[in-house]
Design a protein around this motif. Structure first.
Motif, short mmCIF file in Angstrom:
data_model
loop_
_atom_site.label_atom_id
_atom_site.label_comp_id
_atom_site.label_asym_id
_atom_site.label_seq_id
_atom_site.Cartn_x
_atom_site.Cartn_y
_atom_site.Cartn_z
N GLU A 12 9.30 13.94 51.55
CA GLU A 12 9.16 15.36 51.26
C GLU A 12 9.37 16.18 52.54
O GLU A 12 10.05 17.21 52.52
CB GLU A 12 7.79 15.68 50.67
CG GLU A 12 7.62 17.17 50.34
CD GLU A 12 6.27 17.48 49.72
OE1 GLU A 12 5.51 16.52 49.46
OE2 GLU A 12 5.96 18.65 49.51
N LYS A 13 8.81 15.71 53.64
CA LYS A 13 8.94 16.44 54.89
C LYS A 13 10.38 16.42 55.41
O LYS A 13 10.87 17.40 55.95
CB LYS A 13 7.98 15.88 55.95
CG LYS A 13 6.52 16.15 55.64
CD LYS A 13 6.25 17.64 55.52
CE LYS A 13 4.80 17.92 55.23
NZ LYS A 13 4.55 19.37 55.05
N LEU A 14 11.04 15.29 55.23
CA LEU A 14 12.44 15.22 55.64
C LEU A 14 13.28 16.16 54.78
O LEU A 14 14.15 16.88 55.28
CB LEU A 14 12.97 13.79 55.52
CG LEU A 14 14.45 13.60 55.84
CD1 LEU A 14 14.78 14.09 57.25
CD2 LEU A 14 14.85 12.13 55.67
N ARG A 51 16.97 8.48 51.21
CA ARG A 51 17.51 8.59 49.86
C ARG A 51 16.61 9.41 48.95
O ARG A 51 17.08 10.19 48.11
CB ARG A 51 17.73 7.19 49.28
CG ARG A 51 18.89 6.46 49.96
CD ARG A 51 18.92 4.99 49.62
NE ARG A 51 19.98 4.31 50.37
CZ ARG A 51 20.08 2.99 50.47
NH1 ARG A 51 19.20 2.22 49.87
NH2 ARG A 51 21.07 2.45 51.17
N GLU A 52 15.29 9.27 49.12
CA GLU A 52 14.35 10.07 48.33
C GLU A 52 14.47 11.55 48.70
O GLU A 52 14.37 12.43 47.84
CB GLU A 52 12.93 9.58 48.54
CG GLU A 52 12.64 8.24 47.89
CD GLU A 52 11.25 7.73 48.19
OE1 GLU A 52 10.55 8.37 49.02
OE2 GLU A 52 10.84 6.71 47.61
N ALA A 53 14.66 11.82 49.99
CA ALA A 53 14.82 13.21 50.45
C ALA A 53 16.09 13.81 49.86
O ALA A 53 16.10 14.95 49.39
CB ALA A 53 14.87 13.26 51.97
N PHE A 54 17.19 13.03 49.86
CA PHE A 54 18.44 13.50 49.27
C PHE A 54 18.26 13.77 47.78
O PHE A 54 18.79 14.74 47.24
CB PHE A 54 19.54 12.46 49.49
CG PHE A 54 20.18 12.53 50.84
CD1 PHE A 54 19.68 13.36 51.84
CD2 PHE A 54 21.29 11.74 51.14
CE1 PHE A 54 20.29 13.42 53.10
CE2 PHE A 54 21.90 11.80 52.39
CZ PHE A 54 21.38 12.64 53.37
N SER A 55 17.52 12.90 47.11
CA SER A 55 17.28 13.07 45.68
C SER A 55 16.53 14.37 45.41
O SER A 55 16.84 15.11 44.46
CB SER A 55 16.47 11.89 45.14
OG SER A 55 16.17 12.06 43.76
N ARG A 56 15.58 14.68 46.27
CA ARG A 56 14.82 15.92 46.12
C ARG A 56 15.73 17.13 46.32
O ARG A 56 15.65 18.10 45.57
CB ARG A 56 13.68 15.94 47.15
CG ARG A 56 12.84 17.22 47.14
CD ARG A 56 11.73 17.13 48.18
NE ARG A 56 11.03 18.39 48.31
CZ ARG A 56 10.04 18.77 47.51
NH1 ARG A 56 9.64 17.98 46.53
NH2 ARG A 56 9.43 19.93 47.69
N LEU A 57 16.59 17.07 47.32
CA LEU A 57 17.50 18.18 47.59
C LEU A 57 18.50 18.36 46.45
O LEU A 57 18.90 19.48 46.12
CB LEU A 57 18.24 17.95 48.91
CG LEU A 57 17.38 17.98 50.18
CD1 LEU A 57 18.20 17.60 51.39
CD2 LEU A 57 16.75 19.35 50.37
N LYS A 58 18.93 17.25 45.82
CA LYS A 58 19.82 17.33 44.67
C LYS A 58 19.11 18.01 43.50
O LYS A 58 19.70 18.83 42.79
CB LYS A 58 20.28 15.93 44.27
CG LYS A 58 21.32 15.31 45.19
CD LYS A 58 21.70 13.90 44.76
CE LYS A 58 22.42 13.91 43.43
NZ LYS A 58 22.84 12.54 43.04
N THR A 59 17.84 17.68 43.31
CA THR A 59 17.06 18.30 42.24
C THR A 59 16.94 19.80 42.45
O THR A 59 16.96 20.58 41.49
CB THR A 59 15.65 17.68 42.17
OG1 THR A 59 15.78 16.28 41.91
CG2 THR A 59 14.82 18.32 41.07
N LEU A 60 16.83 20.21 43.71
CA LEU A 60 16.73 21.63 44.03
C LEU A 60 18.08 22.34 43.97
O LEU A 60 18.16 23.56 44.12
CB LEU A 60 16.13 21.81 45.44
CG LEU A 60 14.68 21.35 45.62
CD1 LEU A 60 14.27 21.48 47.08
CD2 LEU A 60 13.75 22.14 44.72
#
Length: 256
Positions: A12-14, A51-60
């Motif tokens: 989340e922080k990344l 990869r989790e950070a990228f997934s979060r950014l894709k969701t946004l």
């Protein structure tokens, strides 16, 4: 890019660090993000975290990934204003209803800012407050500076949906702020009270005290309603005073 901030979830922080770089224009539309290897080495995290950070950014809706090419910045989303039509009429009823909306937004905005603020975002909040003080001291109404102050807090909250909502509501917030500040300018003690409330919000955010920030944000909006409701009858009609009564009553409830 700024280095990753301390916090609960590394992914989340990344994601927040990368999001900030995108929103501040350090990473521009269509620009390729650093590779997984580069982010792993820079921030000392695992590939899974990246990869989790990228997934979060894709969701946004901030990035898109291309097979074999990496991740790229998408154009920043803009709020869809076509489905929501509001026409502020300057009436006391409209002003008080905007204050109700602000009460919910400002309280949570301040709480999130306390949790997620960075050195840079905190500096922007303080600069906005100094600009507001300067505007008032020079005889200005401080309306745009007041709106900018609260916008800086929303930016520190680092929530794109909150930012988009406030971006659309700015036209109405400014209209309401113009009226509330006009009332507050009728008495020096009211202006002092507003500044003290702003200062309490800033101090709580700087201290990272989420609960105190939420309380300070709520108190500021409740007191804004109280100041409207207690305004001189010359400023408001009797109808306006009646409309403000429910908001004034809320001040007697137990604190959050």
């Amino acid at each position: 890019m700024p280095r990753i901030q301390l916090g609960a979830s590394l992914s989340e922080k990344l994601a927040q660090t990368l999001e900030t770089s995108i929103r501040e224009g350090k990473l521009k539309t269509a620009e390729k993000l650093p590779t997984e290897n580069a982010l792993v080495q820079k921030h000392g995290v695992s590939r899974t975290v990246v990869r989790e950070a990228f997934s979060r950014l894709k969701t946004l809706g901030l990035i898109e990934t291309r097979q074999g090419s990496g991740a790229f910045v998408k154009a920043l989303p803009t709020p869809d204003t076509g489905k929501l039509k509001l026409i502020p009429d300057g009436s006391v009823d409209a002003v008080l209803k905007v204050v109700e909306v602000r009460r919910a937004l400002e309280a949570e905005s301040a709480a999130l800012a306390a949790e997620r603020r960075t050195t840079k975002s905190l500096q922007k909040i303080k600069q906005a407050m100094r600009a507001l003080d300067k505007a008032v001291a020079s005889g200005g109404d401080g309306v745009s500076e007041d709106v900018a102050f609260h916008a800086a807090i929303a930016q520190a909250a680092n929530n794109p949906f909150l930012l988009d909502t406030l971006s659309y509501l700015n036209q109405f917030l400014e209209n309401a702020t113009r009226v509330t500040r006009a009332n507050e300018a009728t008495r020096a003690d009211l202006e002092d009270a507003v500044r003290d409330e702003h200062q309490a919000i800033v101090q709580a955010i700087e201290a990272g005290d989420v609960k105190a920030a939420r309380q300070a944000g709520t108190k500021h909006m409740l007191n804004a309603a109280k100041r409207i409701g207690n305004a001189d009858p010359v400023f408001w009609t009797s109808q306006g005073l009646a409309l403000a009564k429910p908001l004034r009553t809320e001040l007697t409830k137990p604190k959050i």
